[in-house]
Design an enzyme around this catalytic site. Structure first.
Site, PDB file in Angstrom:
ATOM      1  N   GLY A  15       0.832  -1.210   0.000  1.00 57.58           N
ATOM      2  CA  GLY A  15       0.000   0.000   0.000  1.00 57.58           C
ATOM      3  C   GLY A  15       0.862   1.255   0.000  1.00 57.58           C
ATOM      4  O   GLY A  15       1.868   1.314   0.695  1.00 57.58           O
ATOM      5  N   ARG A  25       0.991  -5.101  -5.144  1.00 56.51           N
ATOM      6  CA  ARG A  25       1.178  -6.279  -4.287  1.00 56.51           C
ATOM      7  C   ARG A  25       1.348  -7.444  -5.268  1.00 56.51           C
ATOM      8  O   ARG A  25       0.419  -7.767  -5.996  1.00 56.51           O
ATOM      9  CB  ARG A  25      -0.049  -6.499  -3.391  1.00 56.51           C
ATOM     10  CG  ARG A  25      -0.390  -5.278  -2.508  1.00 56.51           C
ATOM     11  CD  ARG A  25      -1.451  -5.626  -1.482  1.00 56.51           C
ATOM     12  NE  ARG A  25      -2.184  -4.481  -0.972  1.00 56.51           N
ATOM     13  CZ  ARG A  25      -1.843  -3.771   0.116  1.00 56.51           C
ATOM     14  NH1 ARG A  25      -0.786  -4.099   0.806  1.00 56.51           N
ATOM     15  NH2 ARG A  25      -2.584  -2.763   0.522  1.00 56.51           N
ATOM     16  N   ASP A  35       4.917  -4.879   5.911  1.00 59.24           N
ATOM     17  CA  ASP A  35       5.289  -6.267   6.254  1.00 59.24           C
ATOM     18  C   ASP A  35       5.390  -7.193   5.032  1.00 59.24           C
ATOM     19  O   ASP A  35       6.294  -8.020   4.949  1.00 59.24           O
ATOM     20  CB  ASP A  35       4.380  -6.847   7.351  1.00 59.24           C
ATOM     21  CG  ASP A  35       2.913  -6.647   7.075  1.00 59.24           C
ATOM     22  OD1 ASP A  35       2.560  -6.121   6.002  1.00 59.24           O
ATOM     23  OD2 ASP A  35       2.097  -7.035   7.936  1.00 59.24           O
ATOM     24  N   THR A  84       4.317   2.664   5.523  1.00 62.10           N
ATOM     25  CA  THR A  84       2.924   2.226   5.635  1.00 62.10           C
ATOM     26  C   THR A  84       2.184   3.156   6.590  1.00 62.10           C
ATOM     27  O   THR A  84       2.775   3.621   7.570  1.00 62.10           O
ATOM     28  CB  THR A  84       2.823   0.770   6.164  1.00 62.10           C
ATOM     29  OG1 THR A  84       1.468   0.542   6.619  1.00 62.10           O
ATOM     30  CG2 THR A  84       3.743   0.480   7.342  1.00 62.10           C
ATOM     31  N   ASP A  99      -0.035   2.240   8.531  1.00 63.86           N
ATOM     32  CA  ASP A  99      -0.515   1.470   9.687  1.00 63.86           C
ATOM     33  C   ASP A  99       0.367   1.565  10.939  1.00 63.86           C
ATOM     34  O   ASP A  99      -0.079   1.254  12.035  1.00 63.86           O
ATOM     35  CB  ASP A  99      -0.645  -0.012   9.314  1.00 63.86           C
ATOM     36  CG  ASP A  99      -1.753  -0.254   8.308  1.00 63.86           C
ATOM     37  OD1 ASP A  99      -2.578   0.659   8.111  1.00 63.86           O
ATOM     38  OD2 ASP A  99      -1.800  -1.348   7.727  1.00 63.86           O
ATOM     39  N   ASP A 114       2.616  -0.418  11.825  1.00 69.35           N
ATOM     40  CA  ASP A 114       2.589  -1.737  12.466  1.00 69.35           C
ATOM     41  C   ASP A 114       3.877  -2.528  12.239  1.00 69.35           C
ATOM     42  O   ASP A 114       3.834  -3.730  11.980  1.00 69.35           O
ATOM     43  CB  ASP A 114       1.378  -2.540  11.960  1.00 69.35           C
ATOM     44  CG  ASP A 114       1.394  -2.712  10.451  1.00 69.35           C
ATOM     45  OD1 ASP A 114       2.206  -2.036   9.777  1.00 69.35           O
ATOM     46  OD2 ASP A 114       0.595  -3.504   9.944  1.00 69.35           O
ATOM     47  N   ARG A 174      -6.004  -3.039   8.921  1.00 69.01           N
ATOM     48  CA  ARG A 174      -6.507  -4.405   8.751  1.00 69.01           C
ATOM     49  C   ARG A 174      -6.112  -5.272   9.936  1.00 69.01           C
ATOM     50  O   ARG A 174      -6.906  -6.040  10.454  1.00 69.01           O
ATOM     51  CB  ARG A 174      -5.911  -4.961   7.453  1.00 69.01           C
ATOM     52  CG  ARG A 174      -6.550  -6.163   6.910  1.00 69.01           C
ATOM     53  CD  ARG A 174      -6.042  -6.497   5.538  1.00 69.01           C
ATOM     54  NE  ARG A 174      -4.745  -5.893   5.215  1.00 69.01           N
ATOM     55  CZ  ARG A 174      -4.350  -5.622   3.980  1.00 69.01           C
ATOM     56  NH1 ARG A 174      -5.135  -5.864   2.978  1.00 69.01           N
ATOM     57  NH2 ARG A 174      -3.151  -5.111   3.746  1.00 69.01           N
TER      58      ARG A 174
HETATM   59  O1  F6P Z   1      -1.572  -1.546   4.869  1.00 71.03           O
HETATM   60  C1  F6P Z   1      -2.129  -0.325   4.616  1.00 71.03           C
HETATM   61  C2  F6P Z   1      -3.607  -0.431   4.382  1.00 71.03           C
HETATM   62  O2  F6P Z   1      -4.061   0.863   4.100  1.00 71.03           O
HETATM   63  C3  F6P Z   1      -4.415  -1.057   5.511  1.00 71.03           C
HETATM   64  O3  F6P Z   1      -4.656  -0.215   6.585  1.00 71.03           O
HETATM   65  C4  F6P Z   1      -5.656  -1.454   4.770  1.00 71.03           C
HETATM   66  O4  F6P Z   1      -6.318  -2.493   5.424  1.00 71.03           O
HETATM   67  C5  F6P Z   1      -5.119  -1.914   3.454  1.00 71.03           C
HETATM   68  O5  F6P Z   1      -3.902  -1.230   3.257  1.00 71.03           O
HETATM   69  C6  F6P Z   1      -6.025  -1.692   2.284  1.00 71.03           C
HETATM   70  O6  F6P Z   1      -5.409  -2.187   1.149  1.00 71.03           O
HETATM   71  P1  F6P Z   1      -5.933  -1.973  -0.347  1.00 71.03           P
HETATM   72  O7  F6P Z   1      -5.646  -0.561  -0.733  1.00 71.03           O
HETATM   73  O8  F6P Z   1      -5.151  -2.937  -1.144  1.00 71.03           O
HETATM   74  O9  F6P Z   1      -7.395  -2.242  -0.333  1.00 71.03           O
END
Ligand code: F6P
Length: 322
Positions: free
Chosen positions: A11, A72, A103, A126, A128, A130, A172
């Protein structure tokens, strides 16, 4: 090392551009070549490379997203995919990598490094926050500021209409966006995946605070085990049909926008450190900042997040949100 490949993966997060800029300019400062790899591991496999110069990263420090684009990659999870990626890097004489991501990015980088021995360091990018081994990740500060800006606005309506708002924020697997933005907006409750959510206790709490407060905000992380904002709203409506309840899911606005100064400086420091560490022979580690100082964490440990939530912050929520 002579030619550093830099890429973003997973992301996007605000401040990734500032990190790319710092990596490129630091490499050039030390007379190294630097190559941009587009769309993360997918671009590595496809040979999507871009020679970078000083001007390639001009005027990007203030921009959200990532100029190198991101993805991804499923193919990189396979041995064949990684072999293709390695061959592409070799064909360009790229002999070291800076991976900017979260991660998933570091899981890939770890396997790749173990299989091929190509030096690689990671920068935590990120929203997050995390990852273990850095106080803050690139993009987190901007994201929580975006959230408080949105929730402050929601609060105006909540106050005017005597409403309860359940606001869902990203994360998430992590409640760190919810936790800090919840404290920063004076939320009445914060629900996060790291702690078990007790709906009954939440309803009891609302019962107590209901009488003397006209507006209420509950912040819930998307990964919370109570089933998301709509499920919680259903529970609240069943128990308190008279409370005017609304849901607001903030979604991807949290990932965009100009990075805050904190994120730009963090990204710049980490980008410089990444190149200097590769020059010194470091590899297989994420570079973060802990207590104001550059800090190294092996990829395998950096991705083991969610072990501990800051207890002090949890206590603050308990004391201040009543
Ligand atoms: O990891 C970052 C994040 O924004 C999370 O908080 C979220 O759950 C996820 O990516 C959403 O991913 P995508 O943009 O692929 O839907």
């Amino acid at each position: 090392i002579k030619n550093i490949g830099v890429f973003t993966s997973g992301g996007d997060s605000p401040g990734m551009n500032a990190a790319i800029r710092a990596v490129v300019r630091t490499a050039l400062y030390y007379d190294l070549k630097v190559t941009g790899i587009l769309r993360g591991y997918d671009g590595m496999i496809g040979g999507d490379f871009l020679a970078m110069e000083r001007r390639s990263v001009a005027n990007i420090i203030q921009r959200g997203g990532t100029v190198l684009k991101t993805a991804r990659s499923d193919e990189f999870r396979t041995k064949e995919g990684r072999k293709k990626a390695y061959d592409q890097l070799k064909s360009q004489n790229i002999d070291a990598l800076v991976a900017i991501g979260g991660d998933g990015t570091f899981t890939g980088a770890k396997i790749f490094y173990e299989e091929y021995g190509l030096p690689v360091v990671g920068l935590p990018g990120t929203i997050d926050n995390d990852l273990l081994g850095t106080d803050f990740t690139i993009g987190y500060d901007t994201a929580i500021n975006t959230v408080i800006d949105a929730v402050d606005k929601i609060r105006d309506t909540a106050e005017s209409h005597d409403r309860l708002f359940i606001v869902e924020v990203m994360g998430r697997d992590s409640g760190l966006i919810a936790l800090r933005s919840g404290i920063g907006t004076g939320a009445e409750a914060i629900l996060i995946p790291e702690t078990k959510t007790d709906i009954k206790a939440l309803l009891a709490r609302l019962e107590v605070s209901r009488k003397d407060k006209s507006s209420k905000i509950i912040i819930v992380a998307e990964g919370d085990d109570a089933g998301g904002a709509f499920e919680i709203a259903k529970n609240v409506k069943e128990k308190f049909p008279l409370i005017d309840t609304r849901v607001s899911v903030l979604g991807h606005i949290q990932r965009g926008g100009a990075p805050t100064c904190m994120d730009r400086v963090l990204a710049s420091r980490l980008g410089v450190a990444a190149v200097e560490c590769l020059k010194e022979g470091k590899t297989g580690e994420m570079i973060g900042i802990v207590n104001g100082k550059i800090h190294f964490t092996p990829f395998g440990q950096a991705i083991k997040h969610n072990v501990d939530v800051n207890k002090e912050l949890l206590k603050i929520v308990e004391i201040l949100s009543l």
